[in-house]
Design a protein around this motif. Sequence first.
Motif, PDB file in Angstrom:
ATOM      1  N   ALA A 250      70.638  40.415   2.565  1.00  0.00           N
ATOM      2  CA  ALA A 250      71.861  40.923   1.894  1.00  0.00           C
ATOM      3  C   ALA A 250      71.447  42.217   0.969  1.00  0.00           C
ATOM      4  O   ALA A 250      70.777  42.210   0.292  1.00  0.00           O
ATOM      5  CB  ALA A 250      72.549  39.714   1.439  1.00  0.00           C
ATOM      6  N   GLU A 251      72.746  43.131   0.911  1.00  0.00           N
ATOM      7  CA  GLU A 251      72.804  44.261   0.370  1.00  0.00           C
ATOM      8  C   GLU A 251      74.022  44.610  -0.530  1.00  0.00           C
ATOM      9  O   GLU A 251      75.091  44.048   0.417  1.00  0.00           O
ATOM     10  CB  GLU A 251      71.940  45.313   0.787  1.00  0.00           C
ATOM     11  N   VAL A 252      74.417  45.242  -1.140  1.00  0.00           N
ATOM     12  CA  VAL A 252      75.724  45.567  -1.850  1.00  0.00           C
ATOM     13  C   VAL A 252      75.631  47.214  -1.922  1.00  0.00           C
ATOM     14  O   VAL A 252      74.680  47.874  -2.377  1.00  0.00           O
ATOM     15  CB  VAL A 252      75.813  44.967  -3.072  1.00  0.00           C
ATOM     16  N   PHE A 253      76.661  47.749  -1.833  1.00  0.00           N
ATOM     17  CA  PHE A 253      77.066  49.298  -1.807  1.00  0.00           C
ATOM     18  C   PHE A 253      78.137  49.395  -2.833  1.00  0.00           C
ATOM     19  O   PHE A 253      79.149  48.969  -2.957  1.00  0.00           O
ATOM     20  CB  PHE A 253      77.609  49.803  -0.476  1.00  0.00           C
ATOM     21  N   ASP A 254      77.694  50.500  -3.797  1.00  0.00           N
ATOM     22  CA  ASP A 254      78.572  50.868  -4.930  1.00  0.00           C
ATOM     23  C   ASP A 254      79.159  52.268  -4.479  1.00  0.00           C
ATOM     24  O   ASP A 254      78.224  53.200  -4.423  1.00  0.00           O
ATOM     25  CB  ASP A 254      77.808  50.873  -6.092  1.00  0.00           C
ATOM     26  N   PRO A 255      80.498  52.118  -4.233  1.00  0.00           N
ATOM     27  CA  PRO A 255      81.076  53.612  -3.982  1.00  0.00           C
ATOM     28  C   PRO A 255      81.063  54.537  -5.067  1.00  0.00           C
ATOM     29  O   PRO A 255      80.983  55.806  -4.744  1.00  0.00           O
ATOM     30  CB  PRO A 255      82.245  53.035  -3.417  1.00  0.00           C
ATOM     31  N   SER A 256      80.699  53.951  -6.036  1.00  0.00           N
ATOM     32  CA  SER A 256      80.965  55.018  -7.237  1.00  0.00           C
ATOM     33  C   SER A 256      79.730  55.802  -7.376  1.00  0.00           C
ATOM     34  O   SER A 256      79.494  57.079  -7.934  1.00  0.00           O
ATOM     35  CB  SER A 256      81.347  54.346  -8.815  1.00  0.00           C
TER      36      SER A 256
END
Length: 477
Positions: A250-256
Amino acid sequence: MGAILSMASPKSGTKEYHEISQNDNCKRQRMSPCTFEESQRLIPNLPDELSIQIIARLPRICYSHIRLVSQKWKETVTSSELFKLRKELGRTEEWLYLLTKIEEDKLSWHAFDPLSRKWQRLPRMPNVVYEEEYSRGLPWFSIWNMVGPSIKICDTIRGWLGRKNSFDQMPFCGCAIGALDGCLYVLGGFCKASTMKCVWRFDPIQNAWSEVTAMSTSRAYGKTGILNNKLYVVGGVSRGQGGLAPLQSAEVFDPSTGIWSQVPSMPFSKAQALPTAFLTDMLKPIATGLTPYMGRLCVSQSLYSWPFFVDVGGEIYDPETNSWVEMPNGMGDGWPARQAGTKLSVVVDGELYAFDPSSSLDSGKIKVYDQREDAWKVVIRKVPMYDLAGSESPYLLAGFHGKLHVITKDINHEISILRAELRKNLGPFSSGSTSVVAGSLHEHSESLAESDTVVWKAIGTKDFGSSELVSCQVIDI
């Protein structure tokens, strides 16, 4: 002769100069400082500040026409400042974005405005081909012949998801879909014989697609969810040396920041608890659904070896502890885990709902999760369905305007958006049959009791021809 020419030349020059000067004087008269300033305003005789206040209060469906007025109007309705003002004024609108598939090899996005009941077609997704992704891969036709150590995983995916031999034709086949910060995200999928890492974003304000930072892992059929304004993607499958392999990562994306970060992999603890090593090797774990609920990610899971499935509940990710825990038994037992590739669970007004297809092809029921009792309770016993056995995703759930919606095809094979409406003077959802009103679904209500508590209202229909439902998202801007 020379004297005549010398006399004619100054005369002609004087006349030309006089004409130019006269035109310039006319322009200066027409474009006096006051008049010039007026011509540069969005609305004549009004300061731009007031004009923007007016534009911000207009329905968003009007903006596609407003942007055609002039370049300045286009710049105004595509500016982030205008939409910030709309948010401050409480004028944001929730639109439904629907992804459909046409003829096995084309994906098409459509937006539906529930207020005007109008549809808009989005620009086509980029038809990208990543040579570096698949040039090292196998021939297109061989994907169905790739065999893992003990399981034909490709046959499993094909049969389980109802897919035909389309991976080699359609870019983004098996892509994951998410909605974050007012934009649509399309993640990974297949491009020919390879899974992709690429991520594309659609900005409704600019009405354009753009590529953003790729995932660290190539994957197809991943599951997505939003927590704390970040986009999570879990599971899916990836192409390995032995074929397609299920993923626990799993991974996570930070749009900022535009950065992907790693998340601990799903433990699949139920898979580790199988009684024999043979079953552990034969049954492969895979994530079949994901819904953010109560600040955590609820991921339903299955173990499978085509054509056998074992539902094993699921696991929950808590971002505060950055760890996974086993899903409560009651929640896991009632989750529609086997309906892979569909969007069958949604949170509406803080409540977790799930669609449970019945054994009949023309009906289904909707359940709500009771966290205190750790149990699913049926709140709608009859959801109008038709024989859509050949569809990949014959029904989708969505929540907007504070109400539960089902997207499916009606009796005329048109895509229909059905809203669950309580009858007047009734309390919360209670179990019972339902009726349908509006459009081609009206005749269905005649066979149902007058005391029904829920009325299904068709708020929008559209003939998309032979298109099939793939996924949907709701964006509020």
